[in-house]
Design a protein around this motif. Structure first.
Motif, PDB file in Angstrom:
ATOM      1  N   GLU A   1      38.920  33.009  38.148  1.00 20.34           N
ATOM      2  CA  GLU A   1      40.295  32.502  38.224  1.00 20.34           C
ATOM      3  C   GLU A   1      41.245  33.433  37.479  1.00 20.34           C
TER       4      GLU A   1
ATOM      5  N   ASP B   1      47.235  38.833  41.352  1.00 21.88           N
ATOM      6  CA  ASP B   1      48.495  38.353  41.922  1.00 21.88           C
ATOM      7  C   ASP B   1      49.688  38.838  41.102  1.00 21.88           C
TER       8      ASP B   1
ATOM      9  N   GLU C   1      49.983  32.968  31.350  1.00 24.19           N
ATOM     10  CA  GLU C   1      50.877  31.853  31.689  1.00 24.19           C
ATOM     11  C   GLU C   1      52.203  31.977  30.949  1.00 24.19           C
TER      12      GLU C   1
ATOM     13  N   GLN D   1      44.485  35.522  39.102  1.00 26.64           N
ATOM     14  CA  GLN D   1      45.850  35.466  38.584  1.00 26.64           C
ATOM     15  C   GLN D   1      46.364  36.846  38.161  1.00 26.64           C
TER      16      GLN D   1
END
Length: 420
Positions: free
Chosen positions: A95, A102, A299, A99
């Protein structure tokens, strides 16, 4: 007569180690203690610290520290045990890779234990003896070591003058002939931001050369990731040439303020690297606290552009202030802020200068001298962060003015004694 290897190394410590007898723990291998941040302790004194790779201030961000703590409490530092290929793969590792890919505009990514060994191994894995590497002369040591591994396999390499497109094109012509003769390919290697000078790699111009020559482009964007581009994804975004970058590498050691790194590319290239990068195939997977901590850091970078904005407020104040006061900061276009002091100064003079800054001004920054920079140049490198203040900037510039005046007046000469 066979020489004892231990005798050889004991009598020749190398160009940097030759000064270890007086520099160890002060000029080299210093110990900065206390909470990470713009102020830390050194030698029993509180120092204004400009040598911390913590661009966005994430090292001590409350959400980051809680994520690190919670992940360590849940998993410890051993999980997952083993190399990714064997027993060390998890959904969270994959995961994080999705991320990261991307974020930098690539199809896929591969997590790496460490940046240095990782990118060195990526360079080595991508080429065989038929291929040619063309790399910027001022590439980081990790890239140079990757090139050396290629040479060890019998591969051909060429350097082009730093950010010089005419030199690159000349070497691409030479490389093309060899690649055609041998049935190989060409890998161009450069950096997004050159860490000593702060100069941004000419990725836009290199991308243009793809219209004339057949090659793949690998970019080490360690200092650009998190700091450059509209979203902070790096120098390729800054120039709008993500599609021209075939292999995008970055370490987590700068903006992310943690251990690890990643390489991003097309899916089939990442799959190839997963099975052929020796530094990862035979090494333990990145521990889970770094994976979960990394996800939190990414994040925050994506959700809080003000982190980058605050960094650039400090950067602009610092760099504009130095230029207004007549200092030479070279051609930096990034957060890296070099201050060049010119003159025929010997090493004792330089050590006196640094001692004065640390002992009397309580300013800690990195110093670089020959052979990393030309003779007659002292480079004081400042790494600004979002955690620094404008007061820190102004105080530092005042100190640099004092240092320059003393240097020019001969107060740091070898015979001079710098009082602490």
């Amino acid at each position: 007569m066979v020489q004892d290897i231990f005798d050889k190394v004991a009598n020749n410590m190398g160009p940097i180690g030759s000064h270890a007898h007086y520099s160890h723990h002060y000029y080299s291998f210093p110990k900065l203690t206390g909470p990470l941040g713009p102020y830390m302790n050194f030698g029993g004194k509180r120092m204004l610290n400009w040598s911390l790779n913590n661009y966005l201030g994430l090292a001590t961000h409350p959400e980051v520290m809680e994520a690190d703590r919670a992940a360590t409490e849940e998993y410890g530092l051993a999980y997952p045990m083993g190399a990714r290929m064997m027993t060390g793969n998890t959904d969270l590792h994959e995961e994080f890779e999705r991320q990261l890919a991307d974020f930098v505009g690539q199809e896929d990514a591969f997590l790496l234990n460490y940046g240095y060994q990782g990118v060195m191994s990526a360079v080595e894995a991508m080429v065989d003896f038929k291929d040619v590497i063309v790399y910027d002369a001022e590439s980081h040591a990790c890239l140079i070591d990757g090139v050396r591994l290629h040479k060890a396999k019998g591969g051909k390499t060429y350097t082009f003058r730093h950010n010089d497109m005419a030199s690159l094109e000349k070497n691409l012509i030479r490389a093309t002939k060899i690649a055609e003769d041998q049935g190989g390919g060409i890998l161009v290697v450069t950096e997004g931001v050159f860490g000593m000078s702060g100069v941004v790699g000419s990725l836009d111009k290199i991308a243009e050369l793809k219209k004339k020559y057949t090659f793949r482009l690998l970019v080490d964007d360690a200092h650009g990731f998190g700091t450059m581009g509209e979203t902070g994804s790096g120098v390729p975004e800054h120039f709008g040439v993500q599609d021209a970058v075939d292999i995008h590498f970055s370490t987590f050691a700068k903006s992310m303020a943690m251990v690890g790194a990643f390489v991003a590319a097309k899916k089939e290239i990442i799959m190839y690297l997963k099975y052929n990068m020796r530094s990862q195939t035979y090494a333990k997977a990145l521990p889970m606290p770094f994976v979960k901590g990394g996800l939190k850091r990414l994040e925050l970078i994506k959700k809080h552009p003000e982190l980058k904005d605050n960094l650039w407020k400090v950067v602009n104040a610092l760099q504009n202030g130095f230029k207004e006061r007549g200092f030479d900061i070279g051609r930096t276009e990034s957060c890296v802020t070099p201050v060049f002091l010119h003159g025929e100064y010997d090493l004792p003079t330089v050590t006196n200068l640094i001692r004065d800054m640390r002992e009397n001004m309580n300013v800690f920054c990195s110093i670089i001298v020959y052979p990393v920079v030309p003779k007659g140049v002292i480079l004081l490198r400042i790494i600004p962060t979002a955690s620094h203040t404008l007061e820190d900037v102004n105080y530092t510039m005042d100190c640099f003015e004092v240092v320059q005046r003393k240097l020019q007046a001969g107060e740091y000469a070898p015979k001079a004694k710098v009082e602490a």
